[in-house]
Design an enzyme around this catalytic site. Structure first.
Site, PDB file in Angstrom:
ATOM      1  CB  SER A 139      -0.945   0.014   1.206  1.00  0.00           C
ATOM      2  OG  SER A 139      -0.213   0.048   2.412  1.00  0.00           O
ATOM      3  CG  ASP A 163      -2.141   6.006   7.945  1.00  0.00           C
ATOM      4  OD1 ASP A 163      -1.015   5.611   8.295  1.00  0.00           O
ATOM      5  OD2 ASP A 163      -2.584   5.866   6.780  1.00  0.00           O
ATOM      6  CG  HIS A 208      -0.510   4.479   4.292  1.00  0.00           C
ATOM      7  ND1 HIS A 208      -1.079   3.764   5.322  1.00  0.00           N
ATOM      8  CD2 HIS A 208      -0.224   3.581   3.318  1.00  0.00           C
ATOM      9  CE1 HIS A 208      -1.142   2.483   4.993  1.00  0.00           C
ATOM     10  NE2 HIS A 208      -0.622   2.337   3.785  1.00  0.00           N
TER      11      HIS A 208
END
Length: 544
Positions: free
Chosen positions: A262, A512, A515
């Site tokens: 990802s 998060d 990312h």
């Protein structure tokens, strides 16, 4: 998270040092060999391998909010409601591990750091080291290169020895990084500093329809924007601002591919958002890959999912049950290898999925596992070694494919910036609004360990180049240790009712910190891709 290294290892020779004392009579020696030595044959090896993982002081992070670390340092797989055994979990970083380095005169500099305190292990006993310096003296790599001699496995097959990477290299207290040599005055793209850029980002958050909502920080209501206004200034040269039109011209008639997890998708979407400002592409994707075509210059951009870079299966095998993911560490992932000859530029990366539940297979034998293991079987490797073997398999497969002659850009491990825990145990990157200064960076042992495994695999692949392709390292790990401001944090969705501030008990909301926001620091990765590709196609790649 300036990358720091330093480890305690267990000498294989220490297991035999008492033999002369015990060998008083032949009978005593026989008893000793038969009763004591034989059952312990695998322990020194197992201890050494475990120390690779455990010394890192596992700092938790998650890929898609399904792998976390609790406040006691215990690693938890939320999806499977299971924990890593204590001897693998290590400890979270303490305030003693803050790295203080002399600040740069201007900008945000990338400097070396002292080695933080480590956790040493002996077998399955955990001992806290009090040393803050890297161990002195040379290390015999031969003691760590082979996991075991050939032996008979449970299925009657003769198992091959597993070649393992050496311990983390140490140079001035930091993990050894392969660069073009900053001391020579040559251009080094991956040594430099972050400087403020008044020109702002390369695109706007609402100008890119392909952007994943979870990384659309401005679209999700993040109030600050200055994290978008920094650029990387390399040592002794410049990194040009990305010009989408010029990149498409450079790549005329060519294919650019992104392969990985990802975070690789994060980079691919950044590239697409940049190029979208010059031209709206045609979607030619299918179930196997994302594929976009820019008609003006006949440029194709592809993304293929390959979280582990090696072949996977789910069928029952030996004592590994059906349904458990099996990673065939010595077999490259055919998902992207089938298309490799069609790539002109390949950007490949991996790492974060090696914390997920899986069994590790090597030479058709189960040799290890992550978040899973059956009692009564000897575990030969842990996840960092599995990562090293898988990465070496992938890179060697790429540089030896007879029909591949493209450029491979191998991106190093992307650091996370959870502080105080992980995403749902108090871990936070909220409030970070600018790049860290040198004395604000915290060492992350797990990131250091994973990057060291990548460097080993990269070096082995470079020595085994057998085709006309080119392999270049994009060493972003230390650079992005400074960019704790570049993550979505709690701004992961456009929900107007989402919690973004600490509660009455002081705990931050889930967020998060792995990312990257788009636009944001991740766009710099693609400026590296542009410059590396330009030099390669212009015949000046030796300058990198």
């Amino acid at each position: 998270m300036v990358q720091a290294s330093g480890r305690s290892s267990i000498s294989f020779g220490s297991m035999t040092c008492s033999l002369p004392i015990l060998a008083v009579t032949a009978a005593t020696l026989a008893i000793f060999l038969g009763v004591v030595i034989t059952p312990w044959l695998g322990l020194p090896l197992r201890s050494t391998i475990q120390s690779y993982i455990l010394e890192a002081g596992f700092k938790g992070y998650s890929k898609n909010a399904d792998f976390i670390s609790d406040n006691n340092g215990q690693l938890v797989d939320v999806a499977n409601n299971s924990t890593i055994p204590t001897y693998m979990s290590g400890k979270n970083h303490s305030s003693e591990e803050i790295i203080h380095v002399k600040p740069a005169d201007d900008g945000i500099s990338n400097q070396s750091a002292a080695t933080p305190k480590r956790t040493a292990y002996n077998g399955e006993k955990q001992l806290q080291s009090t040393s803050t310096q890297a161990p002195s003296g040379s290390h015999d790599d031969s003691q760590d290169k082979t996991a075991s001699t050939a032996e008979i496995s449970g299925n009657g097959k003769k198992t091959e020895p597993i070649v393992l990477p050496p311990p983390i290299s140490s140079e001035n207290g930091t993990a050894k990084v392969i660069t073009s040599g900053s001391s020579t005055g040559k251009c080094d793209l991956f040594q430099g500093k972050w400087v403020h850029d008044s020109l702002g980002p390369l695109y706007k958050y609402d100008s890119c329809p392909i952007l994943t909502q979870a990384q659309n920080c401005q679209g999700n209501g993040r109030p600050d924007k200055d994290y978008e206004n920094w650029r990387w200034q390399p040592m002794n040269c410049d990194l040009p601002r990305f010009d989408a039109h010029k990149f498409l011209e450079l790549m005329h008639g060519k294919t650019l591919a992104f392969v990985g997890d990802s975070v690789a998708r994060n980079q691919m979407e950044s590239m697409m958002c940049i190029l979208w400002q010059a031209e709206t592409p045609q979607n030619r994707g299918n179930r196997k890959m994302q594929r976009w075509f820019f008609r003006s210059q006949s440029v194709t951009v592809i993304r293929i999912w390959s979280a582990w870079l090696v072949h996977t299966s789910s069928e029952a095998f030996q004592f590994a049950p059906e349904g458990l993911t099996k990673l065939h560490l010595d077999k490259i992932d055919e998902t992207f290898m089938d298309y490799l000859p069609t790539f002109d530029v390949l950007v490949i990366s991996s790492g974060h999925w090696f914390t997920k539940k899986a069994a590790f297979l090597y030479k058709d034998n189960v040799v290890g596992g992550q978040l899973w293991w059956e009692k009564g079987h000897e575990r030969k490797i842990e996840n960092a070694e599995a990562f090293a073997i898988a990465t070496e398999t992938a890179l060697k497969g790429i540089v030896s494919h007879p029909d591949y002659k493209g450029l491979t850009i191998f991106r190093t491990f992307s650091p996370d910036h959870y502080e105080g825990g992980s995403w749902n145990t108090g871990g936070s990157c909220t409030g970070k609004v600018r790049p860290f200064t040198d004395n604000e960076v915290v060492a992350n042992g797990f990131t250091d360990l994973m990057k060291s495994r990548q460097l080993y695999a990269y070096g082995e692949a470079k020595k085994n180049l057998k085709n006309r392709s080119k392999l270049i390292l994009a060493d972003i790990t230390s650079i992005f240790a400074f960019r704790g401001d570049g993550h979505p944090g709690p701004y992961r969705s456009p929900d107007p009712n989402k919690i973004t501030k600490r509660g009455p008990n002081g705990r931050p909301p889930p967020q998060d910190c792995l990312h990257w926001c788009m636009p944001g620091p991740v766009d710099t990765w693609n400026e590296f891709v542009f410059e590396i590709t330009r030099r390669h196609l212009n015949g000046s790649s030796n300058d990198m």
